[in-house]
Design a protein around this motif. Structure first.
Motif, PDB file in Angstrom:
ATOM      1  N   CYS A 290       0.803  -1.236   0.000  1.00 35.37           N
ATOM      2  CA  CYS A 290       0.000   0.000   0.000  1.00 35.37           C
ATOM      3  C   CYS A 290       0.829   1.275   0.000  1.00 35.37           C
ATOM      4  O   CYS A 290       0.271   2.369  -0.105  1.00 35.37           O
ATOM      5  N   HIS A 291       2.133   1.167   0.097  1.00 32.42           N
ATOM      6  CA  HIS A 291       2.999   2.337   0.187  1.00 32.42           C
ATOM      7  C   HIS A 291       3.317   2.892  -1.200  1.00 32.42           C
ATOM      8  O   HIS A 291       3.463   2.144  -2.169  1.00 32.42           O
ATOM      9  N   LYS A 292       3.449   4.217  -1.303  1.00 32.51           N
ATOM     10  CA  LYS A 292       3.675   4.840  -2.606  1.00 32.51           C
ATOM     11  C   LYS A 292       5.000   4.447  -3.255  1.00 32.51           C
ATOM     12  O   LYS A 292       5.122   4.505  -4.473  1.00 32.51           O
ATOM     13  N   PHE A 293       6.001   4.060  -2.478  1.00 35.57           N
ATOM     14  CA  PHE A 293       7.254   3.578  -3.049  1.00 35.57           C
ATOM     15  C   PHE A 293       7.350   2.057  -2.935  1.00 35.57           C
ATOM     16  O   PHE A 293       7.803   1.383  -3.852  1.00 35.57           O
ATOM     17  N   GLY A 294       6.938   1.530  -1.810  1.00 35.62           N
ATOM     18  CA  GLY A 294       7.068   0.096  -1.556  1.00 35.62           C
ATOM     19  C   GLY A 294       6.325  -0.772  -2.544  1.00 35.62           C
ATOM     20  O   GLY A 294       6.766  -1.883  -2.851  1.00 35.62           O
ATOM     21  N   HIS A 295       5.210  -0.286  -3.066  1.00 35.85           N
ATOM     22  CA  HIS A 295       4.451  -1.126  -3.991  1.00 35.85           C
ATOM     23  C   HIS A 295       5.247  -1.443  -5.255  1.00 35.85           C
ATOM     24  O   HIS A 295       5.040  -2.474  -5.881  1.00 35.85           O
ATOM     25  N   HIS A 296       6.191  -0.579  -5.624  1.00 35.18           N
ATOM     26  CA  HIS A 296       7.041  -0.871  -6.790  1.00 35.18           C
ATOM     27  C   HIS A 296       7.881  -2.129  -6.539  1.00 35.18           C
ATOM     28  O   HIS A 296       8.076  -2.939  -7.448  1.00 35.18           O
ATOM     29  N   VAL A 297       8.361  -2.284  -5.327  1.00 29.79           N
ATOM     30  CA  VAL A 297       9.123  -3.483  -4.961  1.00 29.79           C
ATOM     31  C   VAL A 297       8.221  -4.705  -5.072  1.00 29.79           C
ATOM     32  O   VAL A 297       8.606  -5.734  -5.650  1.00 29.79           O
ATOM     33  N   ALA A 298       7.006  -4.612  -4.537  1.00 26.30           N
ATOM     34  CA  ALA A 298       6.079  -5.748  -4.585  1.00 26.30           C
ATOM     35  C   ALA A 298       5.767  -6.157  -6.021  1.00 26.30           C
ATOM     36  O   ALA A 298       5.734  -7.352  -6.351  1.00 26.30           O
ATOM     37  N   VAL A 299       5.562  -5.182  -6.894  1.00 26.05           N
ATOM     38  CA  VAL A 299       5.273  -5.484  -8.306  1.00 26.05           C
ATOM     39  C   VAL A 299       6.442  -6.228  -8.948  1.00 26.05           C
ATOM     40  O   VAL A 299       6.253  -7.208  -9.675  1.00 26.05           O
ATOM     41  N   LEU A 300       7.663  -5.777  -8.654  1.00 28.97           N
ATOM     42  CA  LEU A 300       8.828  -6.439  -9.256  1.00 28.97           C
ATOM     43  C   LEU A 300       9.083  -7.816  -8.664  1.00 28.97           C
ATOM     44  O   LEU A 300       9.598  -8.698  -9.354  1.00 28.97           O
ATOM     45  N   VAL A 301       8.721  -8.017  -7.402  1.00 24.04           N
ATOM     46  CA  VAL A 301       8.805  -9.375  -6.844  1.00 24.04           C
ATOM     47  C   VAL A 301       7.846 -10.275  -7.610  1.00 24.04           C
ATOM     48  O   VAL A 301       8.172 -11.420  -7.928  1.00 24.04           O
ATOM     49  N   LEU A 302       6.663  -9.779  -7.943  1.00 25.91           N
ATOM     50  CA  LEU A 302       5.714 -10.566  -8.733  1.00 25.91           C
ATOM     51  C   LEU A 302       6.268 -10.895 -10.117  1.00 25.91           C
ATOM     52  O   LEU A 302       6.014 -11.975 -10.652  1.00 25.91           O
ATOM     53  N   ARG A 303       7.023  -9.989 -10.697  1.00 28.11           N
ATOM     54  CA  ARG A 303       7.574 -10.212 -12.042  1.00 28.11           C
ATOM     55  C   ARG A 303       8.828 -11.078 -12.045  1.00 28.11           C
ATOM     56  O   ARG A 303       9.027 -11.886 -12.957  1.00 28.11           O
ATOM     57  N   HIS A 304       9.703 -10.868 -11.059  1.00 29.19           N
ATOM     58  CA  HIS A 304      11.035 -11.477 -11.131  1.00 29.19           C
ATOM     59  C   HIS A 304      11.379 -12.405  -9.970  1.00 29.19           C
ATOM     60  O   HIS A 304      12.431 -13.049 -10.010  1.00 29.19           O
ATOM     61  N   GLY A 305      10.560 -12.447  -8.943  1.00 32.48           N
ATOM     62  CA  GLY A 305      10.878 -13.244  -7.760  1.00 32.48           C
ATOM     63  C   GLY A 305      10.693 -14.735  -7.984  1.00 32.48           C
ATOM     64  O   GLY A 305      10.150 -15.164  -9.010  1.00 32.48           O
ATOM     65  N   SER A 306      11.136 -15.495  -7.012  1.00 34.56           N
ATOM     66  CA  SER A 306      10.947 -16.948  -7.063  1.00 34.56           C
ATOM     67  C   SER A 306       9.463 -17.271  -6.877  1.00 34.56           C
ATOM     68  O   SER A 306       8.661 -16.400  -6.499  1.00 34.56           O
ATOM     69  N   LYS A 307       9.112 -18.501  -7.113  1.00 39.21           N
ATOM     70  CA  LYS A 307       7.719 -18.908  -6.955  1.00 39.21           C
ATOM     71  C   LYS A 307       7.230 -18.651  -5.526  1.00 39.21           C
ATOM     72  O   LYS A 307       6.117 -18.155  -5.326  1.00 39.21           O
ATOM     73  N   LEU A 308       8.046 -18.966  -4.541  1.00 43.25           N
ATOM     74  CA  LEU A 308       7.653 -18.733  -3.147  1.00 43.25           C
ATOM     75  C   LEU A 308       7.511 -17.250  -2.831  1.00 43.25           C
ATOM     76  O   LEU A 308       6.597 -16.837  -2.109  1.00 43.25           O
ATOM     77  N   GLN A 309       8.402 -16.446  -3.365  1.00 43.39           N
ATOM     78  CA  GLN A 309       8.333 -14.998  -3.144  1.00 43.39           C
ATOM     79  C   GLN A 309       7.084 -14.423  -3.788  1.00 43.39           C
ATOM     80  O   GLN A 309       6.368 -13.621  -3.183  1.00 43.39           O
ATOM     81  N   ARG A 310       6.785 -14.856  -5.015  1.00 43.80           N
ATOM     82  CA  ARG A 310       5.580 -14.393  -5.689  1.00 43.80           C
ATOM     83  C   ARG A 310       4.330 -14.830  -4.937  1.00 43.80           C
ATOM     84  O   ARG A 310       3.378 -14.062  -4.800  1.00 43.80           O
ATOM     85  N   SER A 311       4.348 -16.055  -4.439  1.00 47.81           N
ATOM     86  CA  SER A 311       3.194 -16.574  -3.697  1.00 47.81           C
ATOM     87  C   SER A 311       2.926 -15.751  -2.445  1.00 47.81           C
ATOM     88  O   SER A 311       1.769 -15.536  -2.073  1.00 47.81           O
ATOM     89  N   ALA A 312       3.977 -15.314  -1.780  1.00 45.71           N
ATOM     90  CA  ALA A 312       3.809 -14.495  -0.566  1.00 45.71           C
ATOM     91  C   ALA A 312       3.128 -13.172  -0.893  1.00 45.71           C
ATOM     92  O   ALA A 312       2.253 -12.709  -0.148  1.00 45.71           O
ATOM     93  N   VAL A 313       3.506 -12.547  -2.002  1.00 43.95           N
ATOM     94  CA  VAL A 313       2.894 -11.285  -2.395  1.00 43.95           C
ATOM     95  C   VAL A 313       1.434 -11.512  -2.780  1.00 43.95           C
ATOM     96  O   VAL A 313       0.542 -10.756  -2.378  1.00 43.95           O
ATOM     97  N   VAL A 314       1.161 -12.570  -3.537  1.00 43.69           N
ATOM     98  CA  VAL A 314      -0.217 -12.873  -3.929  1.00 43.69           C
ATOM     99  C   VAL A 314      -1.076 -13.133  -2.699  1.00 43.69           C
ATOM    100  O   VAL A 314      -2.207 -12.638  -2.598  1.00 43.69           O
TER     101      VAL A 314
END
Length: 91
Positions: A62-86
């Motif tokens: 929900c953060h104005k800067f932090g959400h960019h990190v979350a989006v990139l974890v969804l694009r480039h992170g491992s399956k477990l990392q992406r699952s945590a964000v989802v």
């Protein structure tokens, strides 16, 4: 603008333990995002992302800067990392 893999590894190692604050800072967010885009699977960067997703992700998403990190974890992170964000997005 993107540092070589060796520099990214050193930066990631130095940021371990500080990801909560770094990902919410305008410049820190850019550094983390650059590392994710350049070498998310590099062991030190992957460890940094593991630390990011091990925390409560609601404030990050929900953060104005932090959400960019979350989006990139969804694009480039491992399956477990992406699952945590989802999972955090689903509530």
């Amino acid at each position: 603008r993107v540092a070589p893999v060796e520099a990214a590894a050193a930066i990631a190692a130095g940021l371990l333990g500080e990801t909560g604050a770094v990902c919410l800072h305008v410049t820190g967010c850019e550094v983390v995002c650059d590392m994710i885009e350049a070498c998310a699977s590099e062991p030190h960067v992957a460890a940094l992302l593991d630390e990011v997703v091990s925390r409560d992700l609601g404030p990050l998403i929900c953060h104005k800067f932090g959400h960019h990190v979350a989006v990139l974890v969804l694009r480039h992170g491992s399956k477990l990392q992406r699952s945590a964000v989802v999972a955090a997005l689903r509530g």
